[in-house]
Design an enzyme around this catalytic site. Structure first.
Site, PDB file in Angstrom:
ATOM      1  N   HIS A  17      19.413  12.077  17.349  1.00 17.49           N
ATOM      2  CA  HIS A  17      19.372  13.286  17.729  1.00 17.49           C
ATOM      3  C   HIS A  17      19.910  14.143  16.507  1.00 17.49           C
ATOM      4  O   HIS A  17      20.179  13.635  15.349  1.00 17.49           O
ATOM      5  CB  HIS A  17      19.871  13.602  19.068  1.00 17.49           C
ATOM      6  CG  HIS A  17      21.471  13.253  19.012  1.00 17.49           C
ATOM      7  ND1 HIS A  17      22.356  14.305  18.541  1.00 17.49           N
ATOM      8  CD2 HIS A  17      22.288  12.527  19.958  1.00 17.49           C
ATOM      9  CE1 HIS A  17      23.586  13.732  18.620  1.00 17.49           C
ATOM     10  NE2 HIS A  17      23.522  12.701  19.663  1.00 17.49           N
ATOM     11  N   HIS A  20      23.232  13.071  14.533  1.00 15.47           N
ATOM     12  CA  HIS A  20      22.998  12.038  13.719  1.00 15.47           C
ATOM     13  C   HIS A  20      22.449  12.569  12.357  1.00 15.47           C
ATOM     14  O   HIS A  20      23.054  12.220  11.142  1.00 15.47           O
ATOM     15  CB  HIS A  20      22.306  10.979  14.044  1.00 15.47           C
ATOM     16  CG  HIS A  20      22.668  10.381  15.525  1.00 15.47           C
ATOM     17  ND1 HIS A  20      21.954  10.500  16.618  1.00 15.47           N
ATOM     18  CD2 HIS A  20      23.809   9.947  15.937  1.00 15.47           C
ATOM     19  CE1 HIS A  20      22.515   9.889  17.583  1.00 15.47           C
ATOM     20  NE2 HIS A  20      23.683   9.567  17.264  1.00 15.47           N
TER      21      HIS A  20
HETATM   22  N1  MSP Z   1      28.626   3.075  15.517  1.00 13.85           N
HETATM   23  C1  MSP Z   1      29.489   4.056  15.573  1.00 13.85           C
HETATM   24  C2  MSP Z   1      29.967   4.355  13.907  1.00 13.85           C
HETATM   25  C3  MSP Z   1      30.352   3.368  13.277  1.00 13.85           C
HETATM   26  S1  MSP Z   1      30.753   3.666  11.735  1.00 13.85           S
HETATM   27  C4  MSP Z   1      31.569   2.119  11.003  1.00 13.85           C
HETATM   28  C5  MSP Z   1      29.149   5.597  16.179  1.00 13.85           C
HETATM   29  N2  MSP Z   1      27.903   5.677  16.153  1.00 13.85           N
HETATM   30  S2  MSP Z   1      27.453   7.029  16.848  1.00 13.85           S
HETATM   31  O1  MSP Z   1      25.763   6.883  16.873  1.00 13.85           O
HETATM   32  O2  MSP Z   1      27.833   7.108  18.256  1.00 13.85           O
HETATM   33  O3  MSP Z   1      27.706   8.146  16.174  1.00 13.85           O
HETATM   34  C6  MSP Z   1      27.951   8.206  14.835  1.00 13.85           C
HETATM   35  C7  MSP Z   1      28.192   9.838  14.268  1.00 13.85           C
HETATM   36  O4  MSP Z   1      27.056  10.579  14.629  1.00 13.85           O
HETATM   37  C8  MSP Z   1      29.400  10.383  14.364  1.00 13.85           C
HETATM   38  O5  MSP Z   1      30.349  10.127  13.904  1.00 13.85           O
HETATM   39  C9  MSP Z   1      28.843  11.939  13.798  1.00 13.85           C
HETATM   40  O6  MSP Z   1      28.960  11.585  12.395  1.00 13.85           O
HETATM   41  C10 MSP Z   1      27.447  11.950  14.405  1.00 13.85           C
HETATM   42  N3  MSP Z   1      27.297  12.711  15.544  1.00 13.85           N
HETATM   43  C11 MSP Z   1      26.737  12.113  16.666  1.00 13.85           C
HETATM   44  N4  MSP Z   1      26.705  13.444  17.495  1.00 13.85           N
HETATM   45  C12 MSP Z   1      27.365  14.602  16.827  1.00 13.85           C
HETATM   46  C13 MSP Z   1      27.188  15.855  17.378  1.00 13.85           C
HETATM   47  N5  MSP Z   1      26.767  16.372  18.457  1.00 13.85           N
HETATM   48  N6  MSP Z   1      27.711  16.665  16.080  1.00 13.85           N
HETATM   49  C14 MSP Z   1      27.956  16.102  14.940  1.00 13.85           C
HETATM   50  N7  MSP Z   1      27.950  14.968  14.642  1.00 13.85           N
HETATM   51  C15 MSP Z   1      27.579  13.983  15.552  1.00 13.85           C
HETATM   52  O7  MSP Z   1      30.089   6.046  16.432  1.00 13.85           O
END
Ligand code: MSP
Length: 507
Positions: A17, A20
């Site tokens: 989304h 990301h």
């Molecule tokens: N897989 C782990 C990260 C491992 S790194 C060695 C993880 N993945 S995740 O897909 O859940 O989320 C990763 C990143 O997506 C968050 O840290 C952030 O950078 C970004 N975001 C996810 N949702 C977000 C928002 N609503 N707003 C901003 N960034 C967001 O955690």
């Protein structure tokens, strides 16, 4: 000089989304800007495919975690292409080469005496894949991020002696006040460290989906230990037959969201110290994109699909909006209305129209050639030090302030053209020299801002520079007056065409 920038690797438990896309775009702005400075850049993104979050999601769908990983890794790759990012490699933690490096580093931590057998007993959120203390939970033992009641777990695990790194981490933070930015996150991480570090599980006994512990194949390595190592492992095999570690390690910046601060600012440097590997130079933290009051997240069901936005408005508009609307480092609300407003007022009117008007006037009044003239003084003063400020703000990871600085000059150019009224000057032959200066000033100003905007809006900036008859986009040329007139201008078309409401994505 080398510059290595990374994004978190994204869980493949759901579709990507806007949240990301946000981190990936910000990392791309850094990477593209550094390339403009002539740095040797490596930009890494990818997917996190092991562990509980993915296993649980796959179970729900009745498919294997590998199948789910393949499906969503493809989606994340497509997203990267759609938002026009220039990653040099896309890592998947299911790559066998990654697993080899994970086993090797974990073995080294073990051989250095930082791993022991123990029993974990406590709270665990399977969605975060994170062990939680009582104080980290909301009322009713709920995970504050996912809103689910967490599990009480008891398991024999291998443990990483994180507690032994309290003092080395405090020293690291004292020696490197810029290790975590912004400062508020540095303070948060440091107070977490000073609050006392507990050892963490390095393996899971019940899970099967992961990298086996090299000395005990009945367990798999805990997904966060596995995932963090992607930043290091990728350099070994991203280029066939070449090991890029010496060239790019330690990483210059890991960009992450604030939700995963503890892993990157505490556990990760401790793991590296335990394995005698240099720690990264910096961890850059951004806030959350909010829809209404809530974090945009799949589990809350309030997401914007970046594919829809780029389908209608293009990648540049989305990149611009995300970098401009939310101050990088802080939380910020995004909305379809806010997006449309900035698209219309700033991109279409302030930048797009200025460009087409300037080109049209050069075509009409000067036969399509940018006049050779002295750079007009008021503009020269307004652009003084701009490139340096942008560079400085980007170095500080203050990406949205860098963009603000550039945009102030876009507005200034609009006001300048409005004040000078070249269409009036063109009527009076006595004003010919003045008209030359005004048209040169507008074209040169547009060229300068476009070079600086290039990392934010590569496609549009490139189109405009090409229409201005200028190819060079190195940062050295981002000085007002650096390039004389004389270029033949070309066709531009509409940079940001009007979008009919029917075509716009629904909120
Ligand atoms: N897989 C782990 C990260 C491992 S790194 C060695 C993880 N993945 S995740 O897909 O859940 O989320 C990763 C990143 O997506 C968050 O840290 C952030 O950078 C970004 N975001 C996810 N949702 C977000 C928002 N609503 N707003 C901003 N960034 C967001 O955690």
């Amino acid at each position: 000089m080398s510059y290595y920038v990374t994004t978190p690797i994204y869980y493949v438990n759901a579709e990507p989304h806007l949240g990301h896309a946000y981190t990936t775009i910000a990392a791309d702005v850094l990477a593209r800007h550094m390339r403009q400075r002539g740095e040797d850049v490596f930009f890494l993104t990818g997917t996190d495919e092991h562990g509980e979050p993915v296993t649980l999601a796959a179970e729900k769908l009745g498919i294997t975690p590998r199948e789910l990983g393949d499906r969503h890794a493809a989606n994340f790759k497509e997203l990267a292409a759609r938002v026009n990012v220039t990653n040099d490699f896309f890592i998947r933690t299911t790559d066998p080469e990654h697993a080899e490096v994970v086993a090797e580093v974990v073995q080294r931590m073990h051989d250095n005496g930082h791993v022991y057998a123990g029993t974990y007993e406590g709270w665990y959120c399977p969605r975060c894949a994170d062990f939680k203390t009582e104080s980290e939970l909301d009322e009713g033992n709920k995970c504050p991020i996912h809103g689910i009641v967490v599990d009480w777990e008891k398991e024999d695990n291998w443990f990483f002696k994180l507690s032994a790194f309290q003092e080395p981490l405090e020293r690291l933070y004292a020696e490197r006040p810029g290790f975590v930015v912004p400062e508020i996150r540095y303070n948060e991480a440091l107070s977490f460290i000073k609050g006392g570090l507990r050892d963490v599980s390095l393996s899971r006994a019940r899970l099967k989906w992961g990298v086996p512990v090299p000395w005990d194949e009945s367990q798999v390595i805990y997904v966060w230990i596995d995932a963090l190592l992607n930043y290091y492992s990728a350099l070994r095999y991203a280029r066939k037959g070449e090991d890029l570690t010496d060239r790019f390690w330690p990483a210059d910046v890991h960009l992450i969201g604030k939700d995963i601060l503890k892993f990157h600012a505490v556990i990760w440097p401790a793991m590296l110290l335990a394995a005698d590997i240099e720690v990264p130079r910096r961890v850059g933290i951004h806030g959350f994109l909010l829809l209404g009051e809530h974090k945009m997240s799949k589990s809350l069901g309030n997401v914007i699909d970046p594919n829809q936005v780029t389908d209608v408005y293009g990648a540049d508009a989305l990149r611009f909006y995300l970098m401009r609307e939310v101050r990088f480092g802080q939380d910020g609300e995004v909305s379809p209305e806010g997006f449309e407003l900035r698209y219309r007022n700033e991109l279409a009117n302030e930048y797009g129209n200025l460009a087409s008007r300037t080109l049209a006037m050069i075509a009409r009044y000067r036969d399509g050639v940018v006049p050779e003239a002295e750079a007009p003084e008021p503009l020269r003063a307004d652009f003084e030090g701009l490139a340096e400020t942008v560079q400085d703000r980007i170095d500080a990871l203050d990406v949205s302030v860098a963009l603000d600085e550039i945009w102030r000059r876009v507005k200034r150019l609009n006001a300048y053209v409005q004040e000078e009224q070249p269409w009036q000057l063109s009527k009076d032959p006595a004003e010919s020299e003045r008209l030359d200066a005004v048209l040169y000033g507008a074209a040169e100003g547009l060229r300068t801002v476009s070079v600086l905007l290039h990392p934010f809006m590569p496609e549009s900036a490139e189109r405009l520079l090409a229409a201005l008859g200028r190819e060079d986009r190195s940062l050295e040329t981002a000085h007002f007056g650096a390039v004389p007139g004389g270029a033949r201008v070309g066709e531009l078309g509409q940079l940001f065409p009007k979008i009919e409401p029917a075509a716009a994505p629904a909120a």
